[in-house]
Scaffold this active site. Sequence first.
Site, PDB file in Angstrom:
ATOM      1  N   ASP A  99       1.134  -1.298   0.192  1.00 57.62           N
ATOM      2  CA  ASP A  99       0.130   0.270   0.100  1.00 57.62           C
ATOM      3  C   ASP A  99       1.163   1.424   0.425  1.00 57.62           C
ATOM      4  OD1 ASP A  99      -3.223   0.112   1.317  1.00 57.62           O
ATOM      5  OD2 ASP A  99      -1.910   1.468   0.397  1.00 57.62           O
ATOM      6  N   ASP A 201      -2.537   4.612  -2.022  1.00 55.18           N
ATOM      7  CA  ASP A 201      -3.306   5.725  -0.922  1.00 55.18           C
ATOM      8  C   ASP A 201      -4.410   6.763  -1.802  1.00 55.18           C
ATOM      9  OD1 ASP A 201      -5.110   4.954   1.432  1.00 55.18           O
ATOM     10  OD2 ASP A 201      -3.898   6.605   1.499  1.00 55.18           O
ATOM     11  N   HIS A 317     -11.291  -2.045   3.306  1.00 56.91           N
ATOM     12  CA  HIS A 317     -11.428  -1.625   4.741  1.00 56.91           C
ATOM     13  C   HIS A 317     -11.640  -0.753   5.070  1.00 56.91           C
ATOM     14  CE1 HIS A 317      -8.218   0.432   3.089  1.00 56.91           C
ATOM     15  NE2 HIS A 317      -8.288   0.987   3.875  1.00 56.91           N
TER      16      HIS A 317
END
Length: 547
Positions: A99, A201, A317
């Site tokens: 990530d 992200d 998530h």
Amino acid sequence: AADEPWWQRATGYQVYPASFADSNGDGVGDLAGIVSKLDYLRDLGIGFIWLSPVYASPMVDNGYDISDYEAINPRFGTLADMDRLIAEARRRDIGIVMDLVVNHTSDQHPWFQQARADPHSPYRDYYIWRETPPAKGAPDDLGSNFGGSAWTRDPVAGLYYLHLFAAQQPDLNWANPALRQQVYAMMRWWLARGVAGFRMDVIDLIGKDIPRGITANGPQLHPYLQEMNAAALRGHDCVTVGEVWSATPENAPLYSDPARHELSMVFQFEHVTRFQDEKLGKWKPKPIDLPVLKASFAKWQAALEDKGWNSLFWSNHDLPRAVSRYGSDGVHRVASAKMLATVLHLMKGTPYVYQGEEIGMTNAGFTSIDAYRDVETLNFHQIQRAAGMSEADFLAGARASSRDNARTPMQWSAGPGAGFTTGTPWLAINPNHDRVNVAADRADPEGVYQRYRRLIALRKAMPLIRHGRFRLIAPDHRQIFAYERTLQGARLLVVANFTDSPASLTLAPDDAIIGTDPLTRRPARLAGAVALAPFETRVVHSGPGAG
Ligand code: TEU
């Protein structure tokens, strides 16, 4: 096809490390725990793991606030554990996709610590500072995604700095070439360690143009992504997926058109944001209107048909559990989870399974604010209670949409700790783990796990699924999601009842099909009047390769 990138055959699986598997009994999942579950993931058939952050972090935002990009948070393990995960996953033909969180760092990152302390530090310009807060209503008078202003006065620097998320997540200044080169060097460092790519992200925010009040899709965004690709990704057979909340069918091809050398694909969120309240957003979710949902998926299938590539997901998530948001987590939980998997995984694009989705895990059902840990939920609790919202109303919104719904520990067994931990879990385990768990579901030939496993295998086996043209059937039907995939004479028909009531559809003669159900390999046909039980899904394959 020979020139087909590996990630067009693969299915991704998102691991939220804190909640996946705890190997040392401290109540927090860890890297060694993930290694212990690699055989399970190989059996499921996934091709790569999107690993949510495990870097050094004070965990204000559960690792999305990074204080050292090249170190591992001791709660998750060590760099040696990370290398072992990469190697053990590779042995099982599973890539590890890291990530990449580079819109911001943690305020504990040495860059920020030096930037705030020394006006002459080269790191000062890694962040976005102002002498005074923005004037009310000015273009740069921005709000944080986690509530409140996006500007906070730093007592050390005596200046205001920008943070589009928590105040402990100062935004990086991508206009600074030195910063960009540091990011690319870090990406090369992880690729040299053997990772298979990056999930990026809020990558649409790195081109921000703050004086003009532009946060997403700023003028420099695509030049930066092309620079990043040339500096860090080119020559690596890796997968990249950008998280782009601002994606539209018009701008998404700019990210994933191979001719532009930017990313492999993006996560777009139209099927999420279309059903949020105009004022209260996700905290007041709207019921799913099936024709609207179908039209959105059909639009995206068409938009990226010839250039670019879709990602396909129900949850992650940050989102509620798929079966709770789009299906039914009551008596029809298993049937609706299987229906959601089938409808999603037979479309064109790379599917992503969020941990626990493959056994139909449900929302948490918390009844007290004390059960929550998520910074976004707790911030908005403060804000909305101060604005007069009742505790009960806030908790109802949180039960529907808090990010903690997806973060409760993975339910491996009915036993204590759900097989996740022998200690006290950092976030409460869903009490329904006594019946919703890997051990029970995996043993059920008609369970959710086996359906995911077959769908993942079908994608690998059938070019029709990977590259067939998508056509929505009966777009206005309010209960049934039906579509066709075609490729060089082969046809696949998917007809799913998206509701908990019986439904029926009359197929036009041209849509009728006689062939094989690829999930059972038994002869199957769909023609004329089709009656479906609640959440019943029918799939028929005909033409070349139909067996
Ligand atoms: O999420 C970006 C983001 O915008 C979401 O947090 C969204 O605002 C929210 O979930 C909608 O209610 C990414 C990560 O996925 C998230 O976990 C991080 O908190 C955030 O960025 C900051 O890094």
